[in-house]
Design a protein around this motif. Structure first.
Motif, PDB file in Angstrom:
ATOM      1  N   LEU A   8      97.161  45.918 114.690  1.00  0.00           N
ATOM      2  CA  LEU A   8      96.437  45.900 113.427  1.00  0.00           C
ATOM      3  C   LEU A   8      94.973  46.221 113.700  1.00  0.00           C
ATOM      4  N   PHE A   9      94.463  47.272 113.063  1.00  0.00           N
ATOM      5  CA  PHE A   9      93.052  47.645 113.186  1.00  0.00           C
ATOM      6  C   PHE A   9      92.347  47.288 111.886  1.00  0.00           C
ATOM      7  N   ILE A  51      86.876  46.367 114.310  1.00  0.00           N
ATOM      8  CA  ILE A  51      85.871  47.382 114.616  1.00  0.00           C
ATOM      9  C   ILE A  51      84.774  47.296 113.568  1.00  0.00           C
ATOM     10  N   LYS A  52      83.531  47.196 114.045  1.00  0.00           N
ATOM     11  CA  LYS A  52      82.387  47.101 113.140  1.00  0.00           C
ATOM     12  C   LYS A  52      81.385  48.199 113.464  1.00  0.00           C
ATOM     13  N   GLN A  63      80.758  47.507 117.367  1.00  0.00           N
ATOM     14  CA  GLN A  63      81.453  46.460 118.111  1.00  0.00           C
ATOM     15  C   GLN A  63      82.951  46.658 117.968  1.00  0.00           C
ATOM     16  N   ILE A  64      83.648  46.509 119.064  1.00  0.00           N
ATOM     17  CA  ILE A  64      85.102  46.578 119.066  1.00  0.00           C
ATOM     18  C   ILE A  64      85.592  45.295 119.730  1.00  0.00           C
ATOM     19  N   GLN A  65      86.189  44.420 118.920  1.00  0.00           N
ATOM     20  CA  GLN A  65      86.688  43.125 119.401  1.00  0.00           C
ATOM     21  C   GLN A  65      88.207  43.190 119.472  1.00  0.00           C
ATOM     22  N   VAL A  66      88.758  42.877 120.638  1.00  0.00           N
ATOM     23  CA  VAL A  66      90.196  42.967 120.898  1.00  0.00           C
ATOM     24  C   VAL A  66      90.728  41.574 121.197  1.00  0.00           C
ATOM     25  N   ASN A  67      91.870  41.219 120.608  1.00  0.00           N
ATOM     26  CA  ASN A  67      92.433  39.894 120.892  1.00  0.00           C
ATOM     27  C   ASN A  67      93.346  39.891 122.110  1.00  0.00           C
ATOM     28  N   GLY A  68      93.621  41.043 122.691  1.00  0.00           N
ATOM     29  CA  GLY A  68      94.525  41.125 123.836  1.00  0.00           C
ATOM     30  C   GLY A  68      93.846  40.784 125.150  1.00  0.00           C
ATOM     31  N   GLN A  69      94.661  40.501 126.114  1.00  0.00           N
ATOM     32  CA  GLN A  69      94.196  40.243 127.473  1.00  0.00           C
ATOM     33  C   GLN A  69      94.538  41.452 128.334  1.00  0.00           C
ATOM     34  N   PRO A  70      93.763  41.675 129.391  1.00  0.00           N
ATOM     35  CA  PRO A  70      94.043  42.845 130.229  1.00  0.00           C
ATOM     36  C   PRO A  70      95.326  42.664 131.021  1.00  0.00           C
ATOM     37  N   GLN A  71      95.884  43.792 131.419  1.00  0.00           N
ATOM     38  CA  GLN A  71      97.023  43.748 132.316  1.00  0.00           C
ATOM     39  C   GLN A  71      96.508  43.374 133.701  1.00  0.00           C
TER      40      GLN A  71
END
Length: 110
Positions: A8-9, A51-52, A63-71
């Motif tokens: 979801l973006f 994304i703001k 700003q790009i805020q992601v709720n995921g964690q890195p691999q």
């Protein structure tokens, strides 16, 4: 390769339509943004991205805020972030990346 995923973006923007940005700036912002989205799809396990874009006091903020964690480490060459840093330097922008309480944040100010 990037596998199909459901992410979801959410976009927020407050940009002055009268603001003039030259082609060099637009080009580097676009490619940096494209790299960030590619990295999210390929490396983050994210389900939501916020994304703001904001134009405040003559300054441009992204700003790009992601709720995921890195691999796991070692799964990426690191070239994507290097490219984003190079593009930020070209347009004299300040690029910050790192983890916060919501996940991973990429911010750019110029």
């Amino acid at each position: 390769t990037v596998s199909p995923r459901v992410i979801l973006f959410v976009f927020h923007h407050r940009i002055d339509p009268a603001r003039h940005n030259d082609a060099h700036l637009k080009h580097n912002l676009y490619l940096s943004f494209k790299e960030a989205i590619h990295n999210i799809a390929k490396h983050s396990n994210a389900t939501e991205v916020e994304i703001k874009f904001d134009d405040k006091d003559g300054r441009l903020f992204r700003q790009i805020q992601v709720n995921g964690q890195p691999q796991e480490k070692g799964s990426a060459s690191g070239q994507g972030l290097q490219n984003m840093k190079m593009r930020a330097e070209r347009i004299r922008a300040e690029l910050k990346t790192g983890f916060n309480e919501k996940g991973y944040l990429v911010s750019c100010e110029l």
